[in-house]
Design a protein around this motif. Structure first.
Motif, PDB file in Angstrom:
ATOM      1  N   UNK A 158      67.344 -44.940  18.718  1.00  0.00           N
ATOM      2  CA  UNK A 158      67.496 -43.487  18.716  1.00  0.00           C
ATOM      3  C   UNK A 158      66.338 -42.869  19.469  1.00  0.00           C
ATOM      4  N   UNK A 159      66.576 -41.660  19.973  1.00  0.00           N
ATOM      5  CA  UNK A 159      65.560 -40.997  20.762  1.00  0.00           C
ATOM      6  C   UNK A 159      64.539 -40.268  19.897  1.00  0.00           C
ATOM      7  N   UNK A 160      63.250 -40.409  20.302  1.00  0.00           N
ATOM      8  CA  UNK A 160      62.162 -39.690  19.653  1.00  0.00           C
ATOM      9  C   UNK A 160      61.460 -38.845  20.703  1.00  0.00           C
ATOM     10  N   UNK A 161      60.980 -37.672  20.260  1.00  0.00           N
ATOM     11  CA  UNK A 161      60.191 -36.839  21.154  1.00  0.00           C
ATOM     12  C   UNK A 161      59.162 -36.088  20.321  1.00  0.00           C
ATOM     13  N   UNK A 162      58.144 -35.613  21.011  1.00  0.00           N
ATOM     14  CA  UNK A 162      57.079 -34.866  20.365  1.00  0.00           C
ATOM     15  C   UNK A 162      56.719 -33.681  21.237  1.00  0.00           C
ATOM     16  N   UNK A 163      56.825 -32.469  20.642  1.00  0.00           N
ATOM     17  CA  UNK A 163      56.415 -31.244  21.309  1.00  0.00           C
ATOM     18  C   UNK A 163      55.042 -30.855  20.775  1.00  0.00           C
ATOM     19  N   UNK A 164      54.159 -30.440  21.665  1.00  0.00           N
ATOM     20  CA  UNK A 164      52.842 -29.985  21.223  1.00  0.00           C
ATOM     21  C   UNK A 164      52.968 -28.565  20.669  1.00  0.00           C
ATOM     22  N   UNK A 165      51.867 -28.007  20.168  1.00  0.00           N
ATOM     23  CA  UNK A 165      51.974 -26.642  19.609  1.00  0.00           C
ATOM     24  C   UNK A 165      52.425 -25.609  20.620  1.00  0.00           C
ATOM     25  N   UNK A 166      52.266 -25.857  21.902  1.00  0.00           N
ATOM     26  CA  UNK A 166      52.749 -24.934  22.921  1.00  0.00           C
ATOM     27  C   UNK A 166      54.216 -25.195  23.271  1.00  0.00           C
ATOM     28  N   UNK A 167      54.870 -26.106  22.507  1.00  0.00           N
ATOM     29  CA  UNK A 167      56.282 -26.447  22.665  1.00  0.00           C
ATOM     30  C   UNK A 167      56.573 -27.013  24.045  1.00  0.00           C
ATOM     31  N   UNK A 168      55.682 -27.902  24.490  1.00  0.00           N
ATOM     32  CA  UNK A 168      55.890 -28.691  25.690  1.00  0.00           C
ATOM     33  C   UNK A 168      56.001 -30.143  25.266  1.00  0.00           C
ATOM     34  N   UNK A 169      56.853 -30.878  25.955  1.00  0.00           N
ATOM     35  CA  UNK A 169      57.021 -32.281  25.610  1.00  0.00           C
ATOM     36  C   UNK A 169      55.717 -33.023  25.848  1.00  0.00           C
ATOM     37  N   UNK A 170      55.242 -33.658  24.783  1.00  0.00           N
ATOM     38  CA  UNK A 170      53.999 -34.425  24.883  1.00  0.00           C
ATOM     39  C   UNK A 170      54.286 -35.906  25.025  1.00  0.00           C
ATOM     40  N   UNK A 171      55.346 -36.333  24.363  1.00  0.00           N
ATOM     41  CA  UNK A 171      55.666 -37.754  24.446  1.00  0.00           C
ATOM     42  C   UNK A 171      57.128 -37.938  24.101  1.00  0.00           C
ATOM     43  N   UNK A 172      57.808 -38.866  24.765  1.00  0.00           N
ATOM     44  CA  UNK A 172      59.194 -39.223  24.482  1.00  0.00           C
ATOM     45  C   UNK A 172      59.318 -40.738  24.581  1.00  0.00           C
ATOM     46  N   UNK A 173      60.309 -41.291  23.942  1.00  0.00           N
ATOM     47  CA  UNK A 173      60.562 -42.717  24.096  1.00  0.00           C
ATOM     48  C   UNK A 173      61.671 -42.932  25.128  1.00  0.00           C
ATOM     49  N   UNK A 174      61.899 -44.200  25.417  1.00  0.00           N
ATOM     50  CA  UNK A 174      62.874 -44.534  26.461  1.00  0.00           C
ATOM     51  C   UNK A 174      64.291 -44.098  26.081  1.00  0.00           C
ATOM     52  N   UNK A 175      64.613 -44.190  24.783  1.00  0.00           N
ATOM     53  CA  UNK A 175      65.967 -43.817  24.363  1.00  0.00           C
ATOM     54  C   UNK A 175      66.235 -42.337  24.639  1.00  0.00           C
ATOM     55  N   UNK A 176      65.270 -41.487  24.349  1.00  0.00           N
ATOM     56  CA  UNK A 176      65.455 -40.064  24.625  1.00  0.00           C
ATOM     57  C   UNK A 176      65.536 -39.810  26.120  1.00  0.00           C
ATOM     58  N   UNK A 177      64.641 -40.450  26.875  1.00  0.00           N
ATOM     59  CA  UNK A 177      64.666 -40.267  28.320  1.00  0.00           C
ATOM     60  C   UNK A 177      65.988 -40.717  28.917  1.00  0.00           C
ATOM     61  N   UNK A 178      66.534 -41.830  28.405  1.00  0.00           N
ATOM     62  CA  UNK A 178      67.818 -42.292  28.916  1.00  0.00           C
ATOM     63  C   UNK A 178      68.950 -41.344  28.557  1.00  0.00           C
TER      64      UNK A 178
END
Length: 837
Positions: A158-178
Motif C-alpha cells: 500500500x502507498x504511504x506518504x508524509x506531508x510536512x506542516x506546510x502540506x508539501x510532500x516530504x516522503x513517499x514510498x514506491x507504491x504511492x509513486x507508482x
C-alpha cells in the motif's frame, strides 16, 4: 495542465526554486524528543564546571549538586573508578575520546552512555573538556524502530506518504509513486494541487488542514482520477501509455513528536478500484432489486391502460433513466383484439400507435431518437404515430426483442433503449427509455432489467386491455338494452339520463324503460340489478325484456312485479351450484302506470327507492309507496298506490347511484336530491342536467339512471266517450257517433275503417259480453278506439274454416288496424284497436 479537471494524476507542475540558505528558527522537537542527549563541561581540576538542563534530566542531578562534583565518583560505578580516573587524566592532557561508559543516575539506576569528550581551553594554561552524552539504550531502540519503519515504508504494497506542516510532500514510498505514475524523487516538495485534479486536490487539501489542526484522523476518504498506465500492444514487446480511471481510499493521521509537537500529516493510500467496481456493481444490483420490488407493488394498481403506463414511468424515471415514453397500439385502446393476433413478428411493426404516457427529468428533451435514414416524428402525449419499417422501433415491434437505436440529434440525450411490450405472445406496443448526457449508457445488465420491468408492466397493460374490452362490451350491451333516443309517451314529457360510474369499475345493472300502453297510458319502469359486470348487464336485459312482455299483457303494476319476482327466482335456479345468486339475480324495481285521460298514476315498488314528486307550487316530496321485497326473494305480495297528478307535475324515478355514497348517508342524499329538484329549472331536460351536476360530483361511485316525466294534459277535444245500451240498435248508434267525431276533427281518411271496425267490436260486445256498452275514442299520437263491456271472457282470434259462418271479425280487425288487443278491468274487459294518423 496538472491539477485541472481531466488532467492525469502525476503530471508534475514546476516547483518554485528554494530560497537561499540562511539563518532561521525551527519548531522545538525533532530528533532530540526521541533520544536522551546531555552536555556538560569538566574544568582543569577534573571537576564538573558546567551542567546543562538536559544533563540534569539525563543523569537525574540538578546543577547545584553536579557543579564542582567529581564526575568519576558521582557517575561511574566504584569498581571502575580507577580506570575512569586514568581516562579522565588523558583527556585533560588533550586527548579526544569517543566511547561508551556506564553511568548511574540519582535513583541508583545504571545505564550505558555513549560519550564524546572534546578537550577545550578555558582561557588559562590548564585545559578542560566538553562532554556530549547520549543514552545508548534509547539510541539502539530508535535505530531498530527506524530500520523497521523503513522496511514497512518501503516494502508494503500500500502507498504511504508524509506531508510536512506546510502540506508539501516530504516522503513517499514506491507504491504511492507508482499509483500516481511518478518516481518518488519527483514527488518531493509537491502539494496536493500538483498531483491530483483540481476538485480532488481541494478535497485532499481541506482534509489535510483539518487533520493537522485538530489531530483527528480521517479514514477511508475516497478519491478518483486518471493515471497513465503502460499496456502492451502488438506482440507485447512495445508498451503504450494510456490513462485509466482509478479509485483510492486514503486514511490520514497527524504525526506528533514525543513532546506532542505536530510534525506533519501521514497517510496510507490503497487502490480500491476493484473494490469500487464491485461495490458499484453491488449497489447497482441492490438498486435494480429495489426497482423491481417497487415495480411489483406500484404497477398495476388499477385496470386502466393510461394509469398503468404512467405507473411504469413513475418507477423508472428518474431512478433508471431520464426520459421515457409508452406507445400502445391504437387498436388496443379501442377494445379491438390488436394488430398482432399470433406470436411476435408476424407484422411489420408499422401499425398506428398512441403515445399514452411521457415522462422526462431533463426538461424538454425529445424522447424519440432519429431512425435509420431519417428522423422519426415526435408525438406528444395522446398523439398518434407510425414508425418507419426500417426503424429500430419497428424492428422491436416486429420481432418482440429490444433494440438500441443510434443517438439522434437531441444534444441532451446520450443513450436510448427500445423495449417492446409483450404479453401472452402478443406485442402491445413499446417503451422507449433514454439517458441524458452525464449518465452511463445502457449496458447488457440495464437491458435485462429494463426488459424485466417492461415485461411486468406488459402483463398489467394486457390485463387492463382485456378488462377494458370486457367493460366496453358490457357497457354496449347495457346501453343497447336501454330505450334509444327520447321515448314518447301520451300526456307526458320524458327526459332520461344514464351515467356509468366514473371509477372504471365494472358496469352495473341499472335500467329504465318507457312503455306505451293502450288507452293513452304509459308504463314507467326503473330498476337496479344487484351486482356488477357482464352477468348483471345480462340479468338486467332479461328482466327488462320480461317487463315489456308483461306490460303488453296490460297487467296491474302489482301483478307485473309478482310475475317479475317469479322470473327472477327462475333465473336464479338456472345458475351453477356455488355461484352467488344474490350478485346477479336480485333486483329492485319501481313500476308505474300513468293514465293520461284520468291524469292518475299507479305505483308498485319492489325494494327500490321511493319516487320523487314535484307538484307546481309545492316542495319536492317522496311518494310513500310500500317498498316490498326485492325481485328474486319471493314470499310477499306487492302493494299499489294511486296518485293524482296535476298539470306540470314532475315525477322522478332514479337509482341509488344518484343519492347513495360511502361519503354520506342515504338520508343526506335524498335530502340533497329534493333540494336540487326544488331549486332546479322548470324545463325538464335542464332539470336533469342540474340534478346530475349537483349530485354526481360528490361521489360517482355507482351507475346512475334518472327518469323524469312531466304531466302534459291531453287536448280537451281529444277524448270522445259514450255509453250505449245492450241493444242491437247500439251498433248503428256507435258507427254514427264514431264517424261524426272523426269528421269534426278532420280525420276523414279514418272514417271508413273506423266505421267497419267499431261495428265489429260493438257487435261482439253484444253477442259475447253483458251489461252496458261503452265506446271511447282517443286522439293522441294515434287514434284509439275502445269498446267496454261487463263480460270477462277475452276475445281470441282463430282461423275460420270455409264452412264457418262466423269467426272472421277479429281477423278483419287484425288486418285493418295497426294494433289491437284486449285487457281486463275490475268490472269486465276492454277491446281496443289503433289506427295511425
Amino acid at each position: 495542465m496538472p491539477g485541472q479537471p481531466g488532467a492525469p494524476i502525476g503530471a508534475r507542475r514546476p516547483v518554485p526554486a528554494p530560497a537561499p540558505p540562511g539563518w532561521g528558527h525551527g519548531a522545538a522537537g525533532s530528533i532530540y524528543d526521541y533520544i536522551r542527549v546531555a552536555t556538560f563541561a569538566i574544568g582543569p581540576d577534573g571537576r564538573i564546571s558546567q551542567w546543562s538542563d538536559r544533563a540534569a534530566e539525563f543523569f537525574g542531578f540538578p546543577a547545584t549538586d553536579a557543579v564542582g562534583a567529581d564526575p568519576i565518583t558521582t557517575f561511574v560505578p566504584r569498581e571502575l573508578w580507577q580506570r575512569g580516573r586514568a581516562r579522565l587524566e588523558r583527556i585533560l592532557d588533550g586527548e579526544e575520546w569517543v566511547g561508551t561508559a556506564p553511568y548511574r543516575d540519582m535513583a541508583g539506576g545504571e545505564g550505558l552512555a555513549e560519550l564524546y569528550v572534546m578537550p577545550a581551553s578555558t582561557g588559562r594554561d590548564a585545559p578542560g573538556a566538553t562532554c556530549l552524552a547520549v543514552d545508548l539504550g534509547r539510541l539502539r531502540t530508535i535505530e531498530t524502530e527506524l530500520a523497521a519503519s523503513e522496511a514497512v515504508f518501503g516494502q508494503t504494497p500500500t502507498g504511504f506518504f508524509l506531508f510536512d506542516p506546510q502540506l508539501r510532500l516530504q516522503r513517499v514510498n514506491d507504491a504511492f509513486a507508482g499509483a500516481v505514475g511518478l518516481a518518488p524523487p519527483d514527488l518531493q516538495g509537491l502539494g496536493p494541487a500538483d498531483v491530483f485534479p483540481a476538485g480532488e486536490a481541494e478535497r485532499l487539501l481541506v482534509a489535510l488542514r483539518k487533520v493537522l489542526s485538530t489531530g483527528a484522523p480521517i479514514l477511508d476518504l475516497r478519491f478518483s482520477g486518471a493515471v497513465p498506465v503502460a499496456r502492451p500492444v502488438g506482440d507485447g514487446r512495445e508498451l503504450a501509455r494510456r490513462d485509466e480511471n482509478r479509485a483510492w481510499s486514503i486514511s490520514l493521521y497527524r504525526l506528533n513528536s514525543t513532546a506532542g509537537h505536530p510534525m506533519g500529516v501521514a497517510g496510507q493510500v490503497q487502490d480500491v478500484t476493484s473494490r469500487h467496481i464491485a461495490e458499484r456493481e453491488a449497489a447497482g444490483v441492490r438498486r435494480n432489486l429495489a426497482l423491481l420490488n417497487e415495480a411489483s407493488s406500484h404497477i398495476g394498481s388499477t385496470l386502466d391502460l393510461e394509469t398503468t403506463a404512467n405507473e411504469l414511468l413513475d418507477v423508472i424515471v428518474p431512478q433508471f433513466c431520464d426520459v421515457a415514453n409508452v406507445d400502445l397500439y391504437t387498436a388496443l385502446l379501442t377494445g379491438d383484439a390488436g394488430p398482432l393476433t399470433g406470436r411476435p413478428g408476424v407484422l411489420d411493426g408499422c401499425g398506428e400507435l398512441r403515445r399514452v404516457a411521457v415522462r422526462s427529468s431533463v426538461g424538454n428533451a425529445s424522447s424519440v431518437f432519429g431512425s435509420q435514414g431519417g428522423t422519426v416524428q415526435v408525438a406528444e402525449a395522446g398523439g398518434t404515430l407510425c414508425y418507419p419499417p426500417r426503424s429500430p422501433h419497428a424492428r422491436a415491434l416486429r420481432t418482440g426483442r429490444s433494440t438500441v437505436p443510434q443517438p439522434g440529434p437531441d444534444p441532451l440525450l446520450r443513450s436510448t433503449l427500445v423495449v417492446p411490450l409483450v404479453a401472452r405472445n402478443q406485442v402491445l406496443g413499446l417503451v422507449q427509455l433514454s439517458r441524458a448526457i452525464g449518465s452511463e449508457p445502457f449496458d447488457a445488465r440495464d437491458v435485462a432489467i429494463a426488459e424485466e420491468l417492461v415485461a411486468r408492466a406488459a402483463v398489467c397493460v394486457d390485463n387492463a386491455r382485456l378488462y377494458r374490452r370486457e367493460h366496453e362490451r358490457a357497457l354496449i350491451l347495457q346501453r343497447s338494452l336501454l330505450p334509444p333516443g327520447k321515448p314518447a309517451a301520451s300526456g307526458l314529457e320524458i327526459a332520461r339520463r344514464y351515467l356509468p360510474s366514473n371509477n372504471n369499475t365494472e358496469v352495473g345493472g341499472d335500467w329504465f324503460d318507457v312503455i306505451p300502453l293502450p288507452g293513452s297510458r304509459t308504463a314507467l319502469v326503473i330498476g337496479d340489478v344487484m351486482g356488477r359486470g357482464l352477468r348483471a348487464a345480462v340479468a338486467m336485459g332479461q328482466l327488462r325484456t320480461a317487463v315489456r312482455t308483461l306490460a303488453m299483457l296490460d297487467l296491474d303494476p302489482a301483478e307485473v312485479l309478482s310475475a317479475l319476482d317469479e322470473i327472477a327466482r327462475g333465473l336464479g335456479d338456472d345458475t351453477q351450484s356455488g355461484e352467488e345468486i344474490s350478485e346477479v339475480y336480485l333486483a329492485t324495481c319501481v313500476y308505474a302506470v300513468y293514465d293520461a285521460v284520468k291524469q292518475r298514476c299507479v305505483f308498485a315498488n319492489a325494494g327500490h327507492l321511493p319516487p320523487a314528486l314535484i307538484a307546481p307550487g309545492e316542495p319536492a316530496r317522496m311518494v310513500e309507496v310500500p317498498p316490498g321485497l326485492p325481485l328474486g326473494v319471493g314470499g310477499e305480495p306487492f302493494e299499489e298506490v294511486e296518485v293524482s297528478l296535476t298539470e306540470g307535475t314532475v315525477l322522478g324515478l332514479y337509482t341509488d347511484g344518484l343519492v347513495e355514497s360511502r361519503k354520506h348517508q342515504l338520508d343526506e342524499g335524498l335530502r340533497a336530491f329534493r333540494e336540487a329538484l326544488d331549486s332546479g329549472s322548470r324545463e325538464l331536460e335542464q332539470l336533469c342536467d342540474e340534478v346530475l351536476e349537483e349530485l354526481n360530483p360528490h361521489h360517482g361511485e355507482d351507475d346512475i339512471a334518472l327518469l323524469m316525466a312531466k304531466v302534459v294534459p291531453l287536448a280537451e277535444d281529444s277524448v270522445g266517450d259514450w255509453k250505449l245500451p245492450p241493444e242491437l240498435t247500439s251498433v248503428a248508434k256507435a258507427r254514427e257517433l264514431a264517424c261524426r267525431w272523426l269528421l269534426v276533427r278532420g280525420l276523414d281518411e279514418l272514417v271508413d275503417t273506423t266505421e267497419l271496425l267499431v261495428s265489429e267490436l260493438v257487435t261482439n260486445a253484444l253477442r259475447h259480453g253483458r251489461g252496458d256498452i261503452r265506446l271511447r275514442l282517443l286522439r293522441d299520437r294515434t287514434m284509439v278506439c275502445e269498446v267496454w263491456d261487463d263480460g270477462y271472457s277475452q276475445p281470441r282470434q282463430r282461423r275460420a274454416q270455409e264452412t264457418d259462418e262466423g269467426g272472421r271479425g277479429l281477423q278483419l280487425v287484425s288486418l285493418l288496424a295497426e294494433r289491437w288487443g284486449s285487457r281486463r278491468t275490475p268490472k269486465g274487459k276492454i277491446v281496443w284497436f289503433e289506427l295511425s294518423l
